[in-house]
Design an enzyme around this catalytic site. Structure first.
Site, PDB file in Angstrom:
ATOM      1  CE  LYS A  22      -3.571   2.406   2.524  1.00 24.09           C
ATOM      2  NZ  LYS A  22      -4.619   2.293   3.533  1.00 24.09           N
ATOM      3  NE  ARG A  70      -5.427   9.509   3.314  1.00 26.35           N
ATOM      4  CZ  ARG A  70      -4.135   9.686   3.110  1.00 26.35           C
ATOM      5  NH1 ARG A  70      -3.628  10.892   3.043  1.00 26.35           N
ATOM      6  NH2 ARG A  70      -3.331   8.641   3.013  1.00 26.35           N
ATOM      7  CE  LYS A  80      -6.003   1.931  -0.570  1.00 33.44           C
ATOM      8  NZ  LYS A  80      -6.584   1.905   0.739  1.00 33.44           N
TER       9      LYS A  80
HETATM   10  C1  PBG Z   1      -7.485   3.275   5.640  1.00 29.49           C
HETATM   11  C2  PBG Z   1      -7.749   3.190   4.192  1.00 29.49           C
HETATM   12  C3  PBG Z   1      -7.539   4.167   3.200  1.00 29.49           C
HETATM   13  C4  PBG Z   1      -8.062   3.652   2.032  1.00 29.49           C
HETATM   14  C5  PBG Z   1      -8.522   2.364   2.326  1.00 29.49           C
HETATM   15  N1  PBG Z   1      -8.311   2.098   3.659  1.00 29.49           N
HETATM   16  C6  PBG Z   1      -6.999   5.547   3.273  1.00 29.49           C
HETATM   17  C7  PBG Z   1      -5.625   5.789   3.686  1.00 29.49           C
HETATM   18  O1  PBG Z   1      -4.791   4.903   3.824  1.00 29.49           O
HETATM   19  O2  PBG Z   1      -5.349   6.976   3.938  1.00 29.49           O
HETATM   20  C8  PBG Z   1      -8.117   4.361   0.719  1.00 29.49           C
HETATM   21  C9  PBG Z   1      -9.157   3.913  -0.222  1.00 29.49           C
HETATM   22  C10 PBG Z   1      -9.418   4.801  -1.377  1.00 29.49           C
HETATM   23  O3  PBG Z   1      -8.794   5.857  -1.582  1.00 29.49           O
HETATM   24  O4  PBG Z   1     -10.316   4.439  -2.142  1.00 29.49           O
HETATM   25  N2  PBG Z   1      -6.315   2.812   6.111  1.00 29.49           N
END
Ligand code: PBG
Length: 325
Positions: A194, A204, A247
């Site tokens: 990620k 967010r 991701k």
């Molecule tokens: C939380 C999380 C995030 C996303 C999924 N789980 C945001 C982040 O890491 O700040 C992002 C998903 C998206 O942008 O569609 N940890």
């Protein structure tokens, strides 16, 4: 011209093209993220997406999900600011929004896989995925909370838990904790690679979970790196992940391809909020055919090597696939 090979011959009709198509987008490879909240509300940053109250989630399951052939849904809770604190304690509330949502989806749509996001940011007043002490996101102490959070979700009926926090060693700790409590059949979808990405913006703002200070670069990966993703992959495979995720997806197709070569478990990719919003906005402006572009993007993610895609367009794409002649 005296050509022996004319590649165009295999493209001459729809029937030939369909027969030789190497990649096939199908609903059963898609997972739809859903947001639950105290009250139903449109998510402005995410176009056609809504936060659903538990009551409306039930109706949504009865009307939109009951006959769906997607793989499942990934649930996120959007809780009131007043419930957030530095310990993210609401994340462990067995009667909280998320466990209640899991129970509803499993009750109405037992044929769907229910996945839950495991990270502290939607519950933390600091907006970080982990526990913050003295301006630092602590690893081991965070994992202690995450494994309890995963158990809360499993007890509510989650089929999969999906740690998205990027703390080291969390997959094995979650696995051991679930097993100790008799949940050895709950799968782990690890957010393995990620990246610290600017593509999460619309998500967010949907959850009001932007970090209150700094950014997430001490735990999420540096987008300049690919070999490092393989290190994360080896760790997660050793720790018992059932599926590994990259991701975001679209700017990381090379990482997805690397994962497919090196992973002996299925690979997932998250077509994140910023990727989805860009397509929706450009379509709204009349610049592109949004449905065609989204189809092309999802197919490219599969072609790169993903087995499963998490996308806000899952249900919409399923409708279109069904409607196509
Ligand atoms: C939380 C999380 C995030 C996303 C999924 N789980 C945001 C982040 O890491 O700040 C992002 C998903 C998206 O942008 O569609 N940890």
């Amino acid at each position: 011209m005296n050509l022996i090979n004319r590649p165009r011959r295999n493209r001459k009709s729809k029937a030939v093209r369909d027969a030789v198509a190497e990649t096939c987008l199908r609903a059963s490879s898609l997972i739809q993220p859903l947001f639950v909240a105290e009250k139903t509300k449109d998510i402005e940053s995410l176009f056609d997406q809504k936060k659903l109250s538990l009551k409306d989630l039930r109706t949504f399951c009865e009307t939109k999900l009951k006959n769906s052939k997607i793989m499942g849904v990934l649930l996120f809770a959007s809780i009131d600011e007043s419930l957030k604190n530095t310990q993210a304690s609401e994340a462990l509330n067995e009667k909280g929004l998320l466990p209640e949502a899991v129970r509803i989806v499993k009750e109405v749509c037992p044929h769907l896989e229910v996945l839950t996001d495991v990270a502290l940011d939607p519950f933390s007043s600091d907006g970080h995925d982990g526990l913050v002490v003295g301006g630092e996101v602590l690893n081991d102490q965070t994992v202690e909370i995450l494994k309890k959070m995963a158990l809360v979700h499993a007890k509510a009926g989650a089929d999969w838990v999906a740690p998205s926090d990027m703390m080291d060693g969390r997959v094995s700790e979650i696995r051991a904790h679930l097993d100790e409590h008799g949940f050895e059949n709950v799968n782990i979808l690890s957010y393995t690679a990620k990246y610290a990405s600017a593509f999460y913006g619309p998500f967010r703002s949907a959850l009001d979970s932007t970090p209150k200070f700094d950014d997430k670069k001490t735990y999420q990966m540096d987008f300049r790196n690919k070999t490092e993703a393989l290190r994360e992959l080896s760790e997660d495979l050793l720790e018992g992940a059932d599926m590994v995720m990259v991701k975001p997806a679209l700017s990381y197709l090379d990482v997805i391809a690397k994962f497919k070569e090196n992973s002996d478990v299925p690979v997932a990719a998250y077509n994140v909020s910023g990727e989805y919003a860009m397509v929706k906005l450009a379509a709204k402006q009349g610049l592109i055919d949004g449905e065609a572009v989204q189809n092309e993007i999802l197919t490219s993610i599969l072609r790169a090597g993903a087995d499963v895609i998490l996308t806000y367009s899952a249900l919409e794409v399923e409708q279109l696939l069904g409607a196509r002649p």
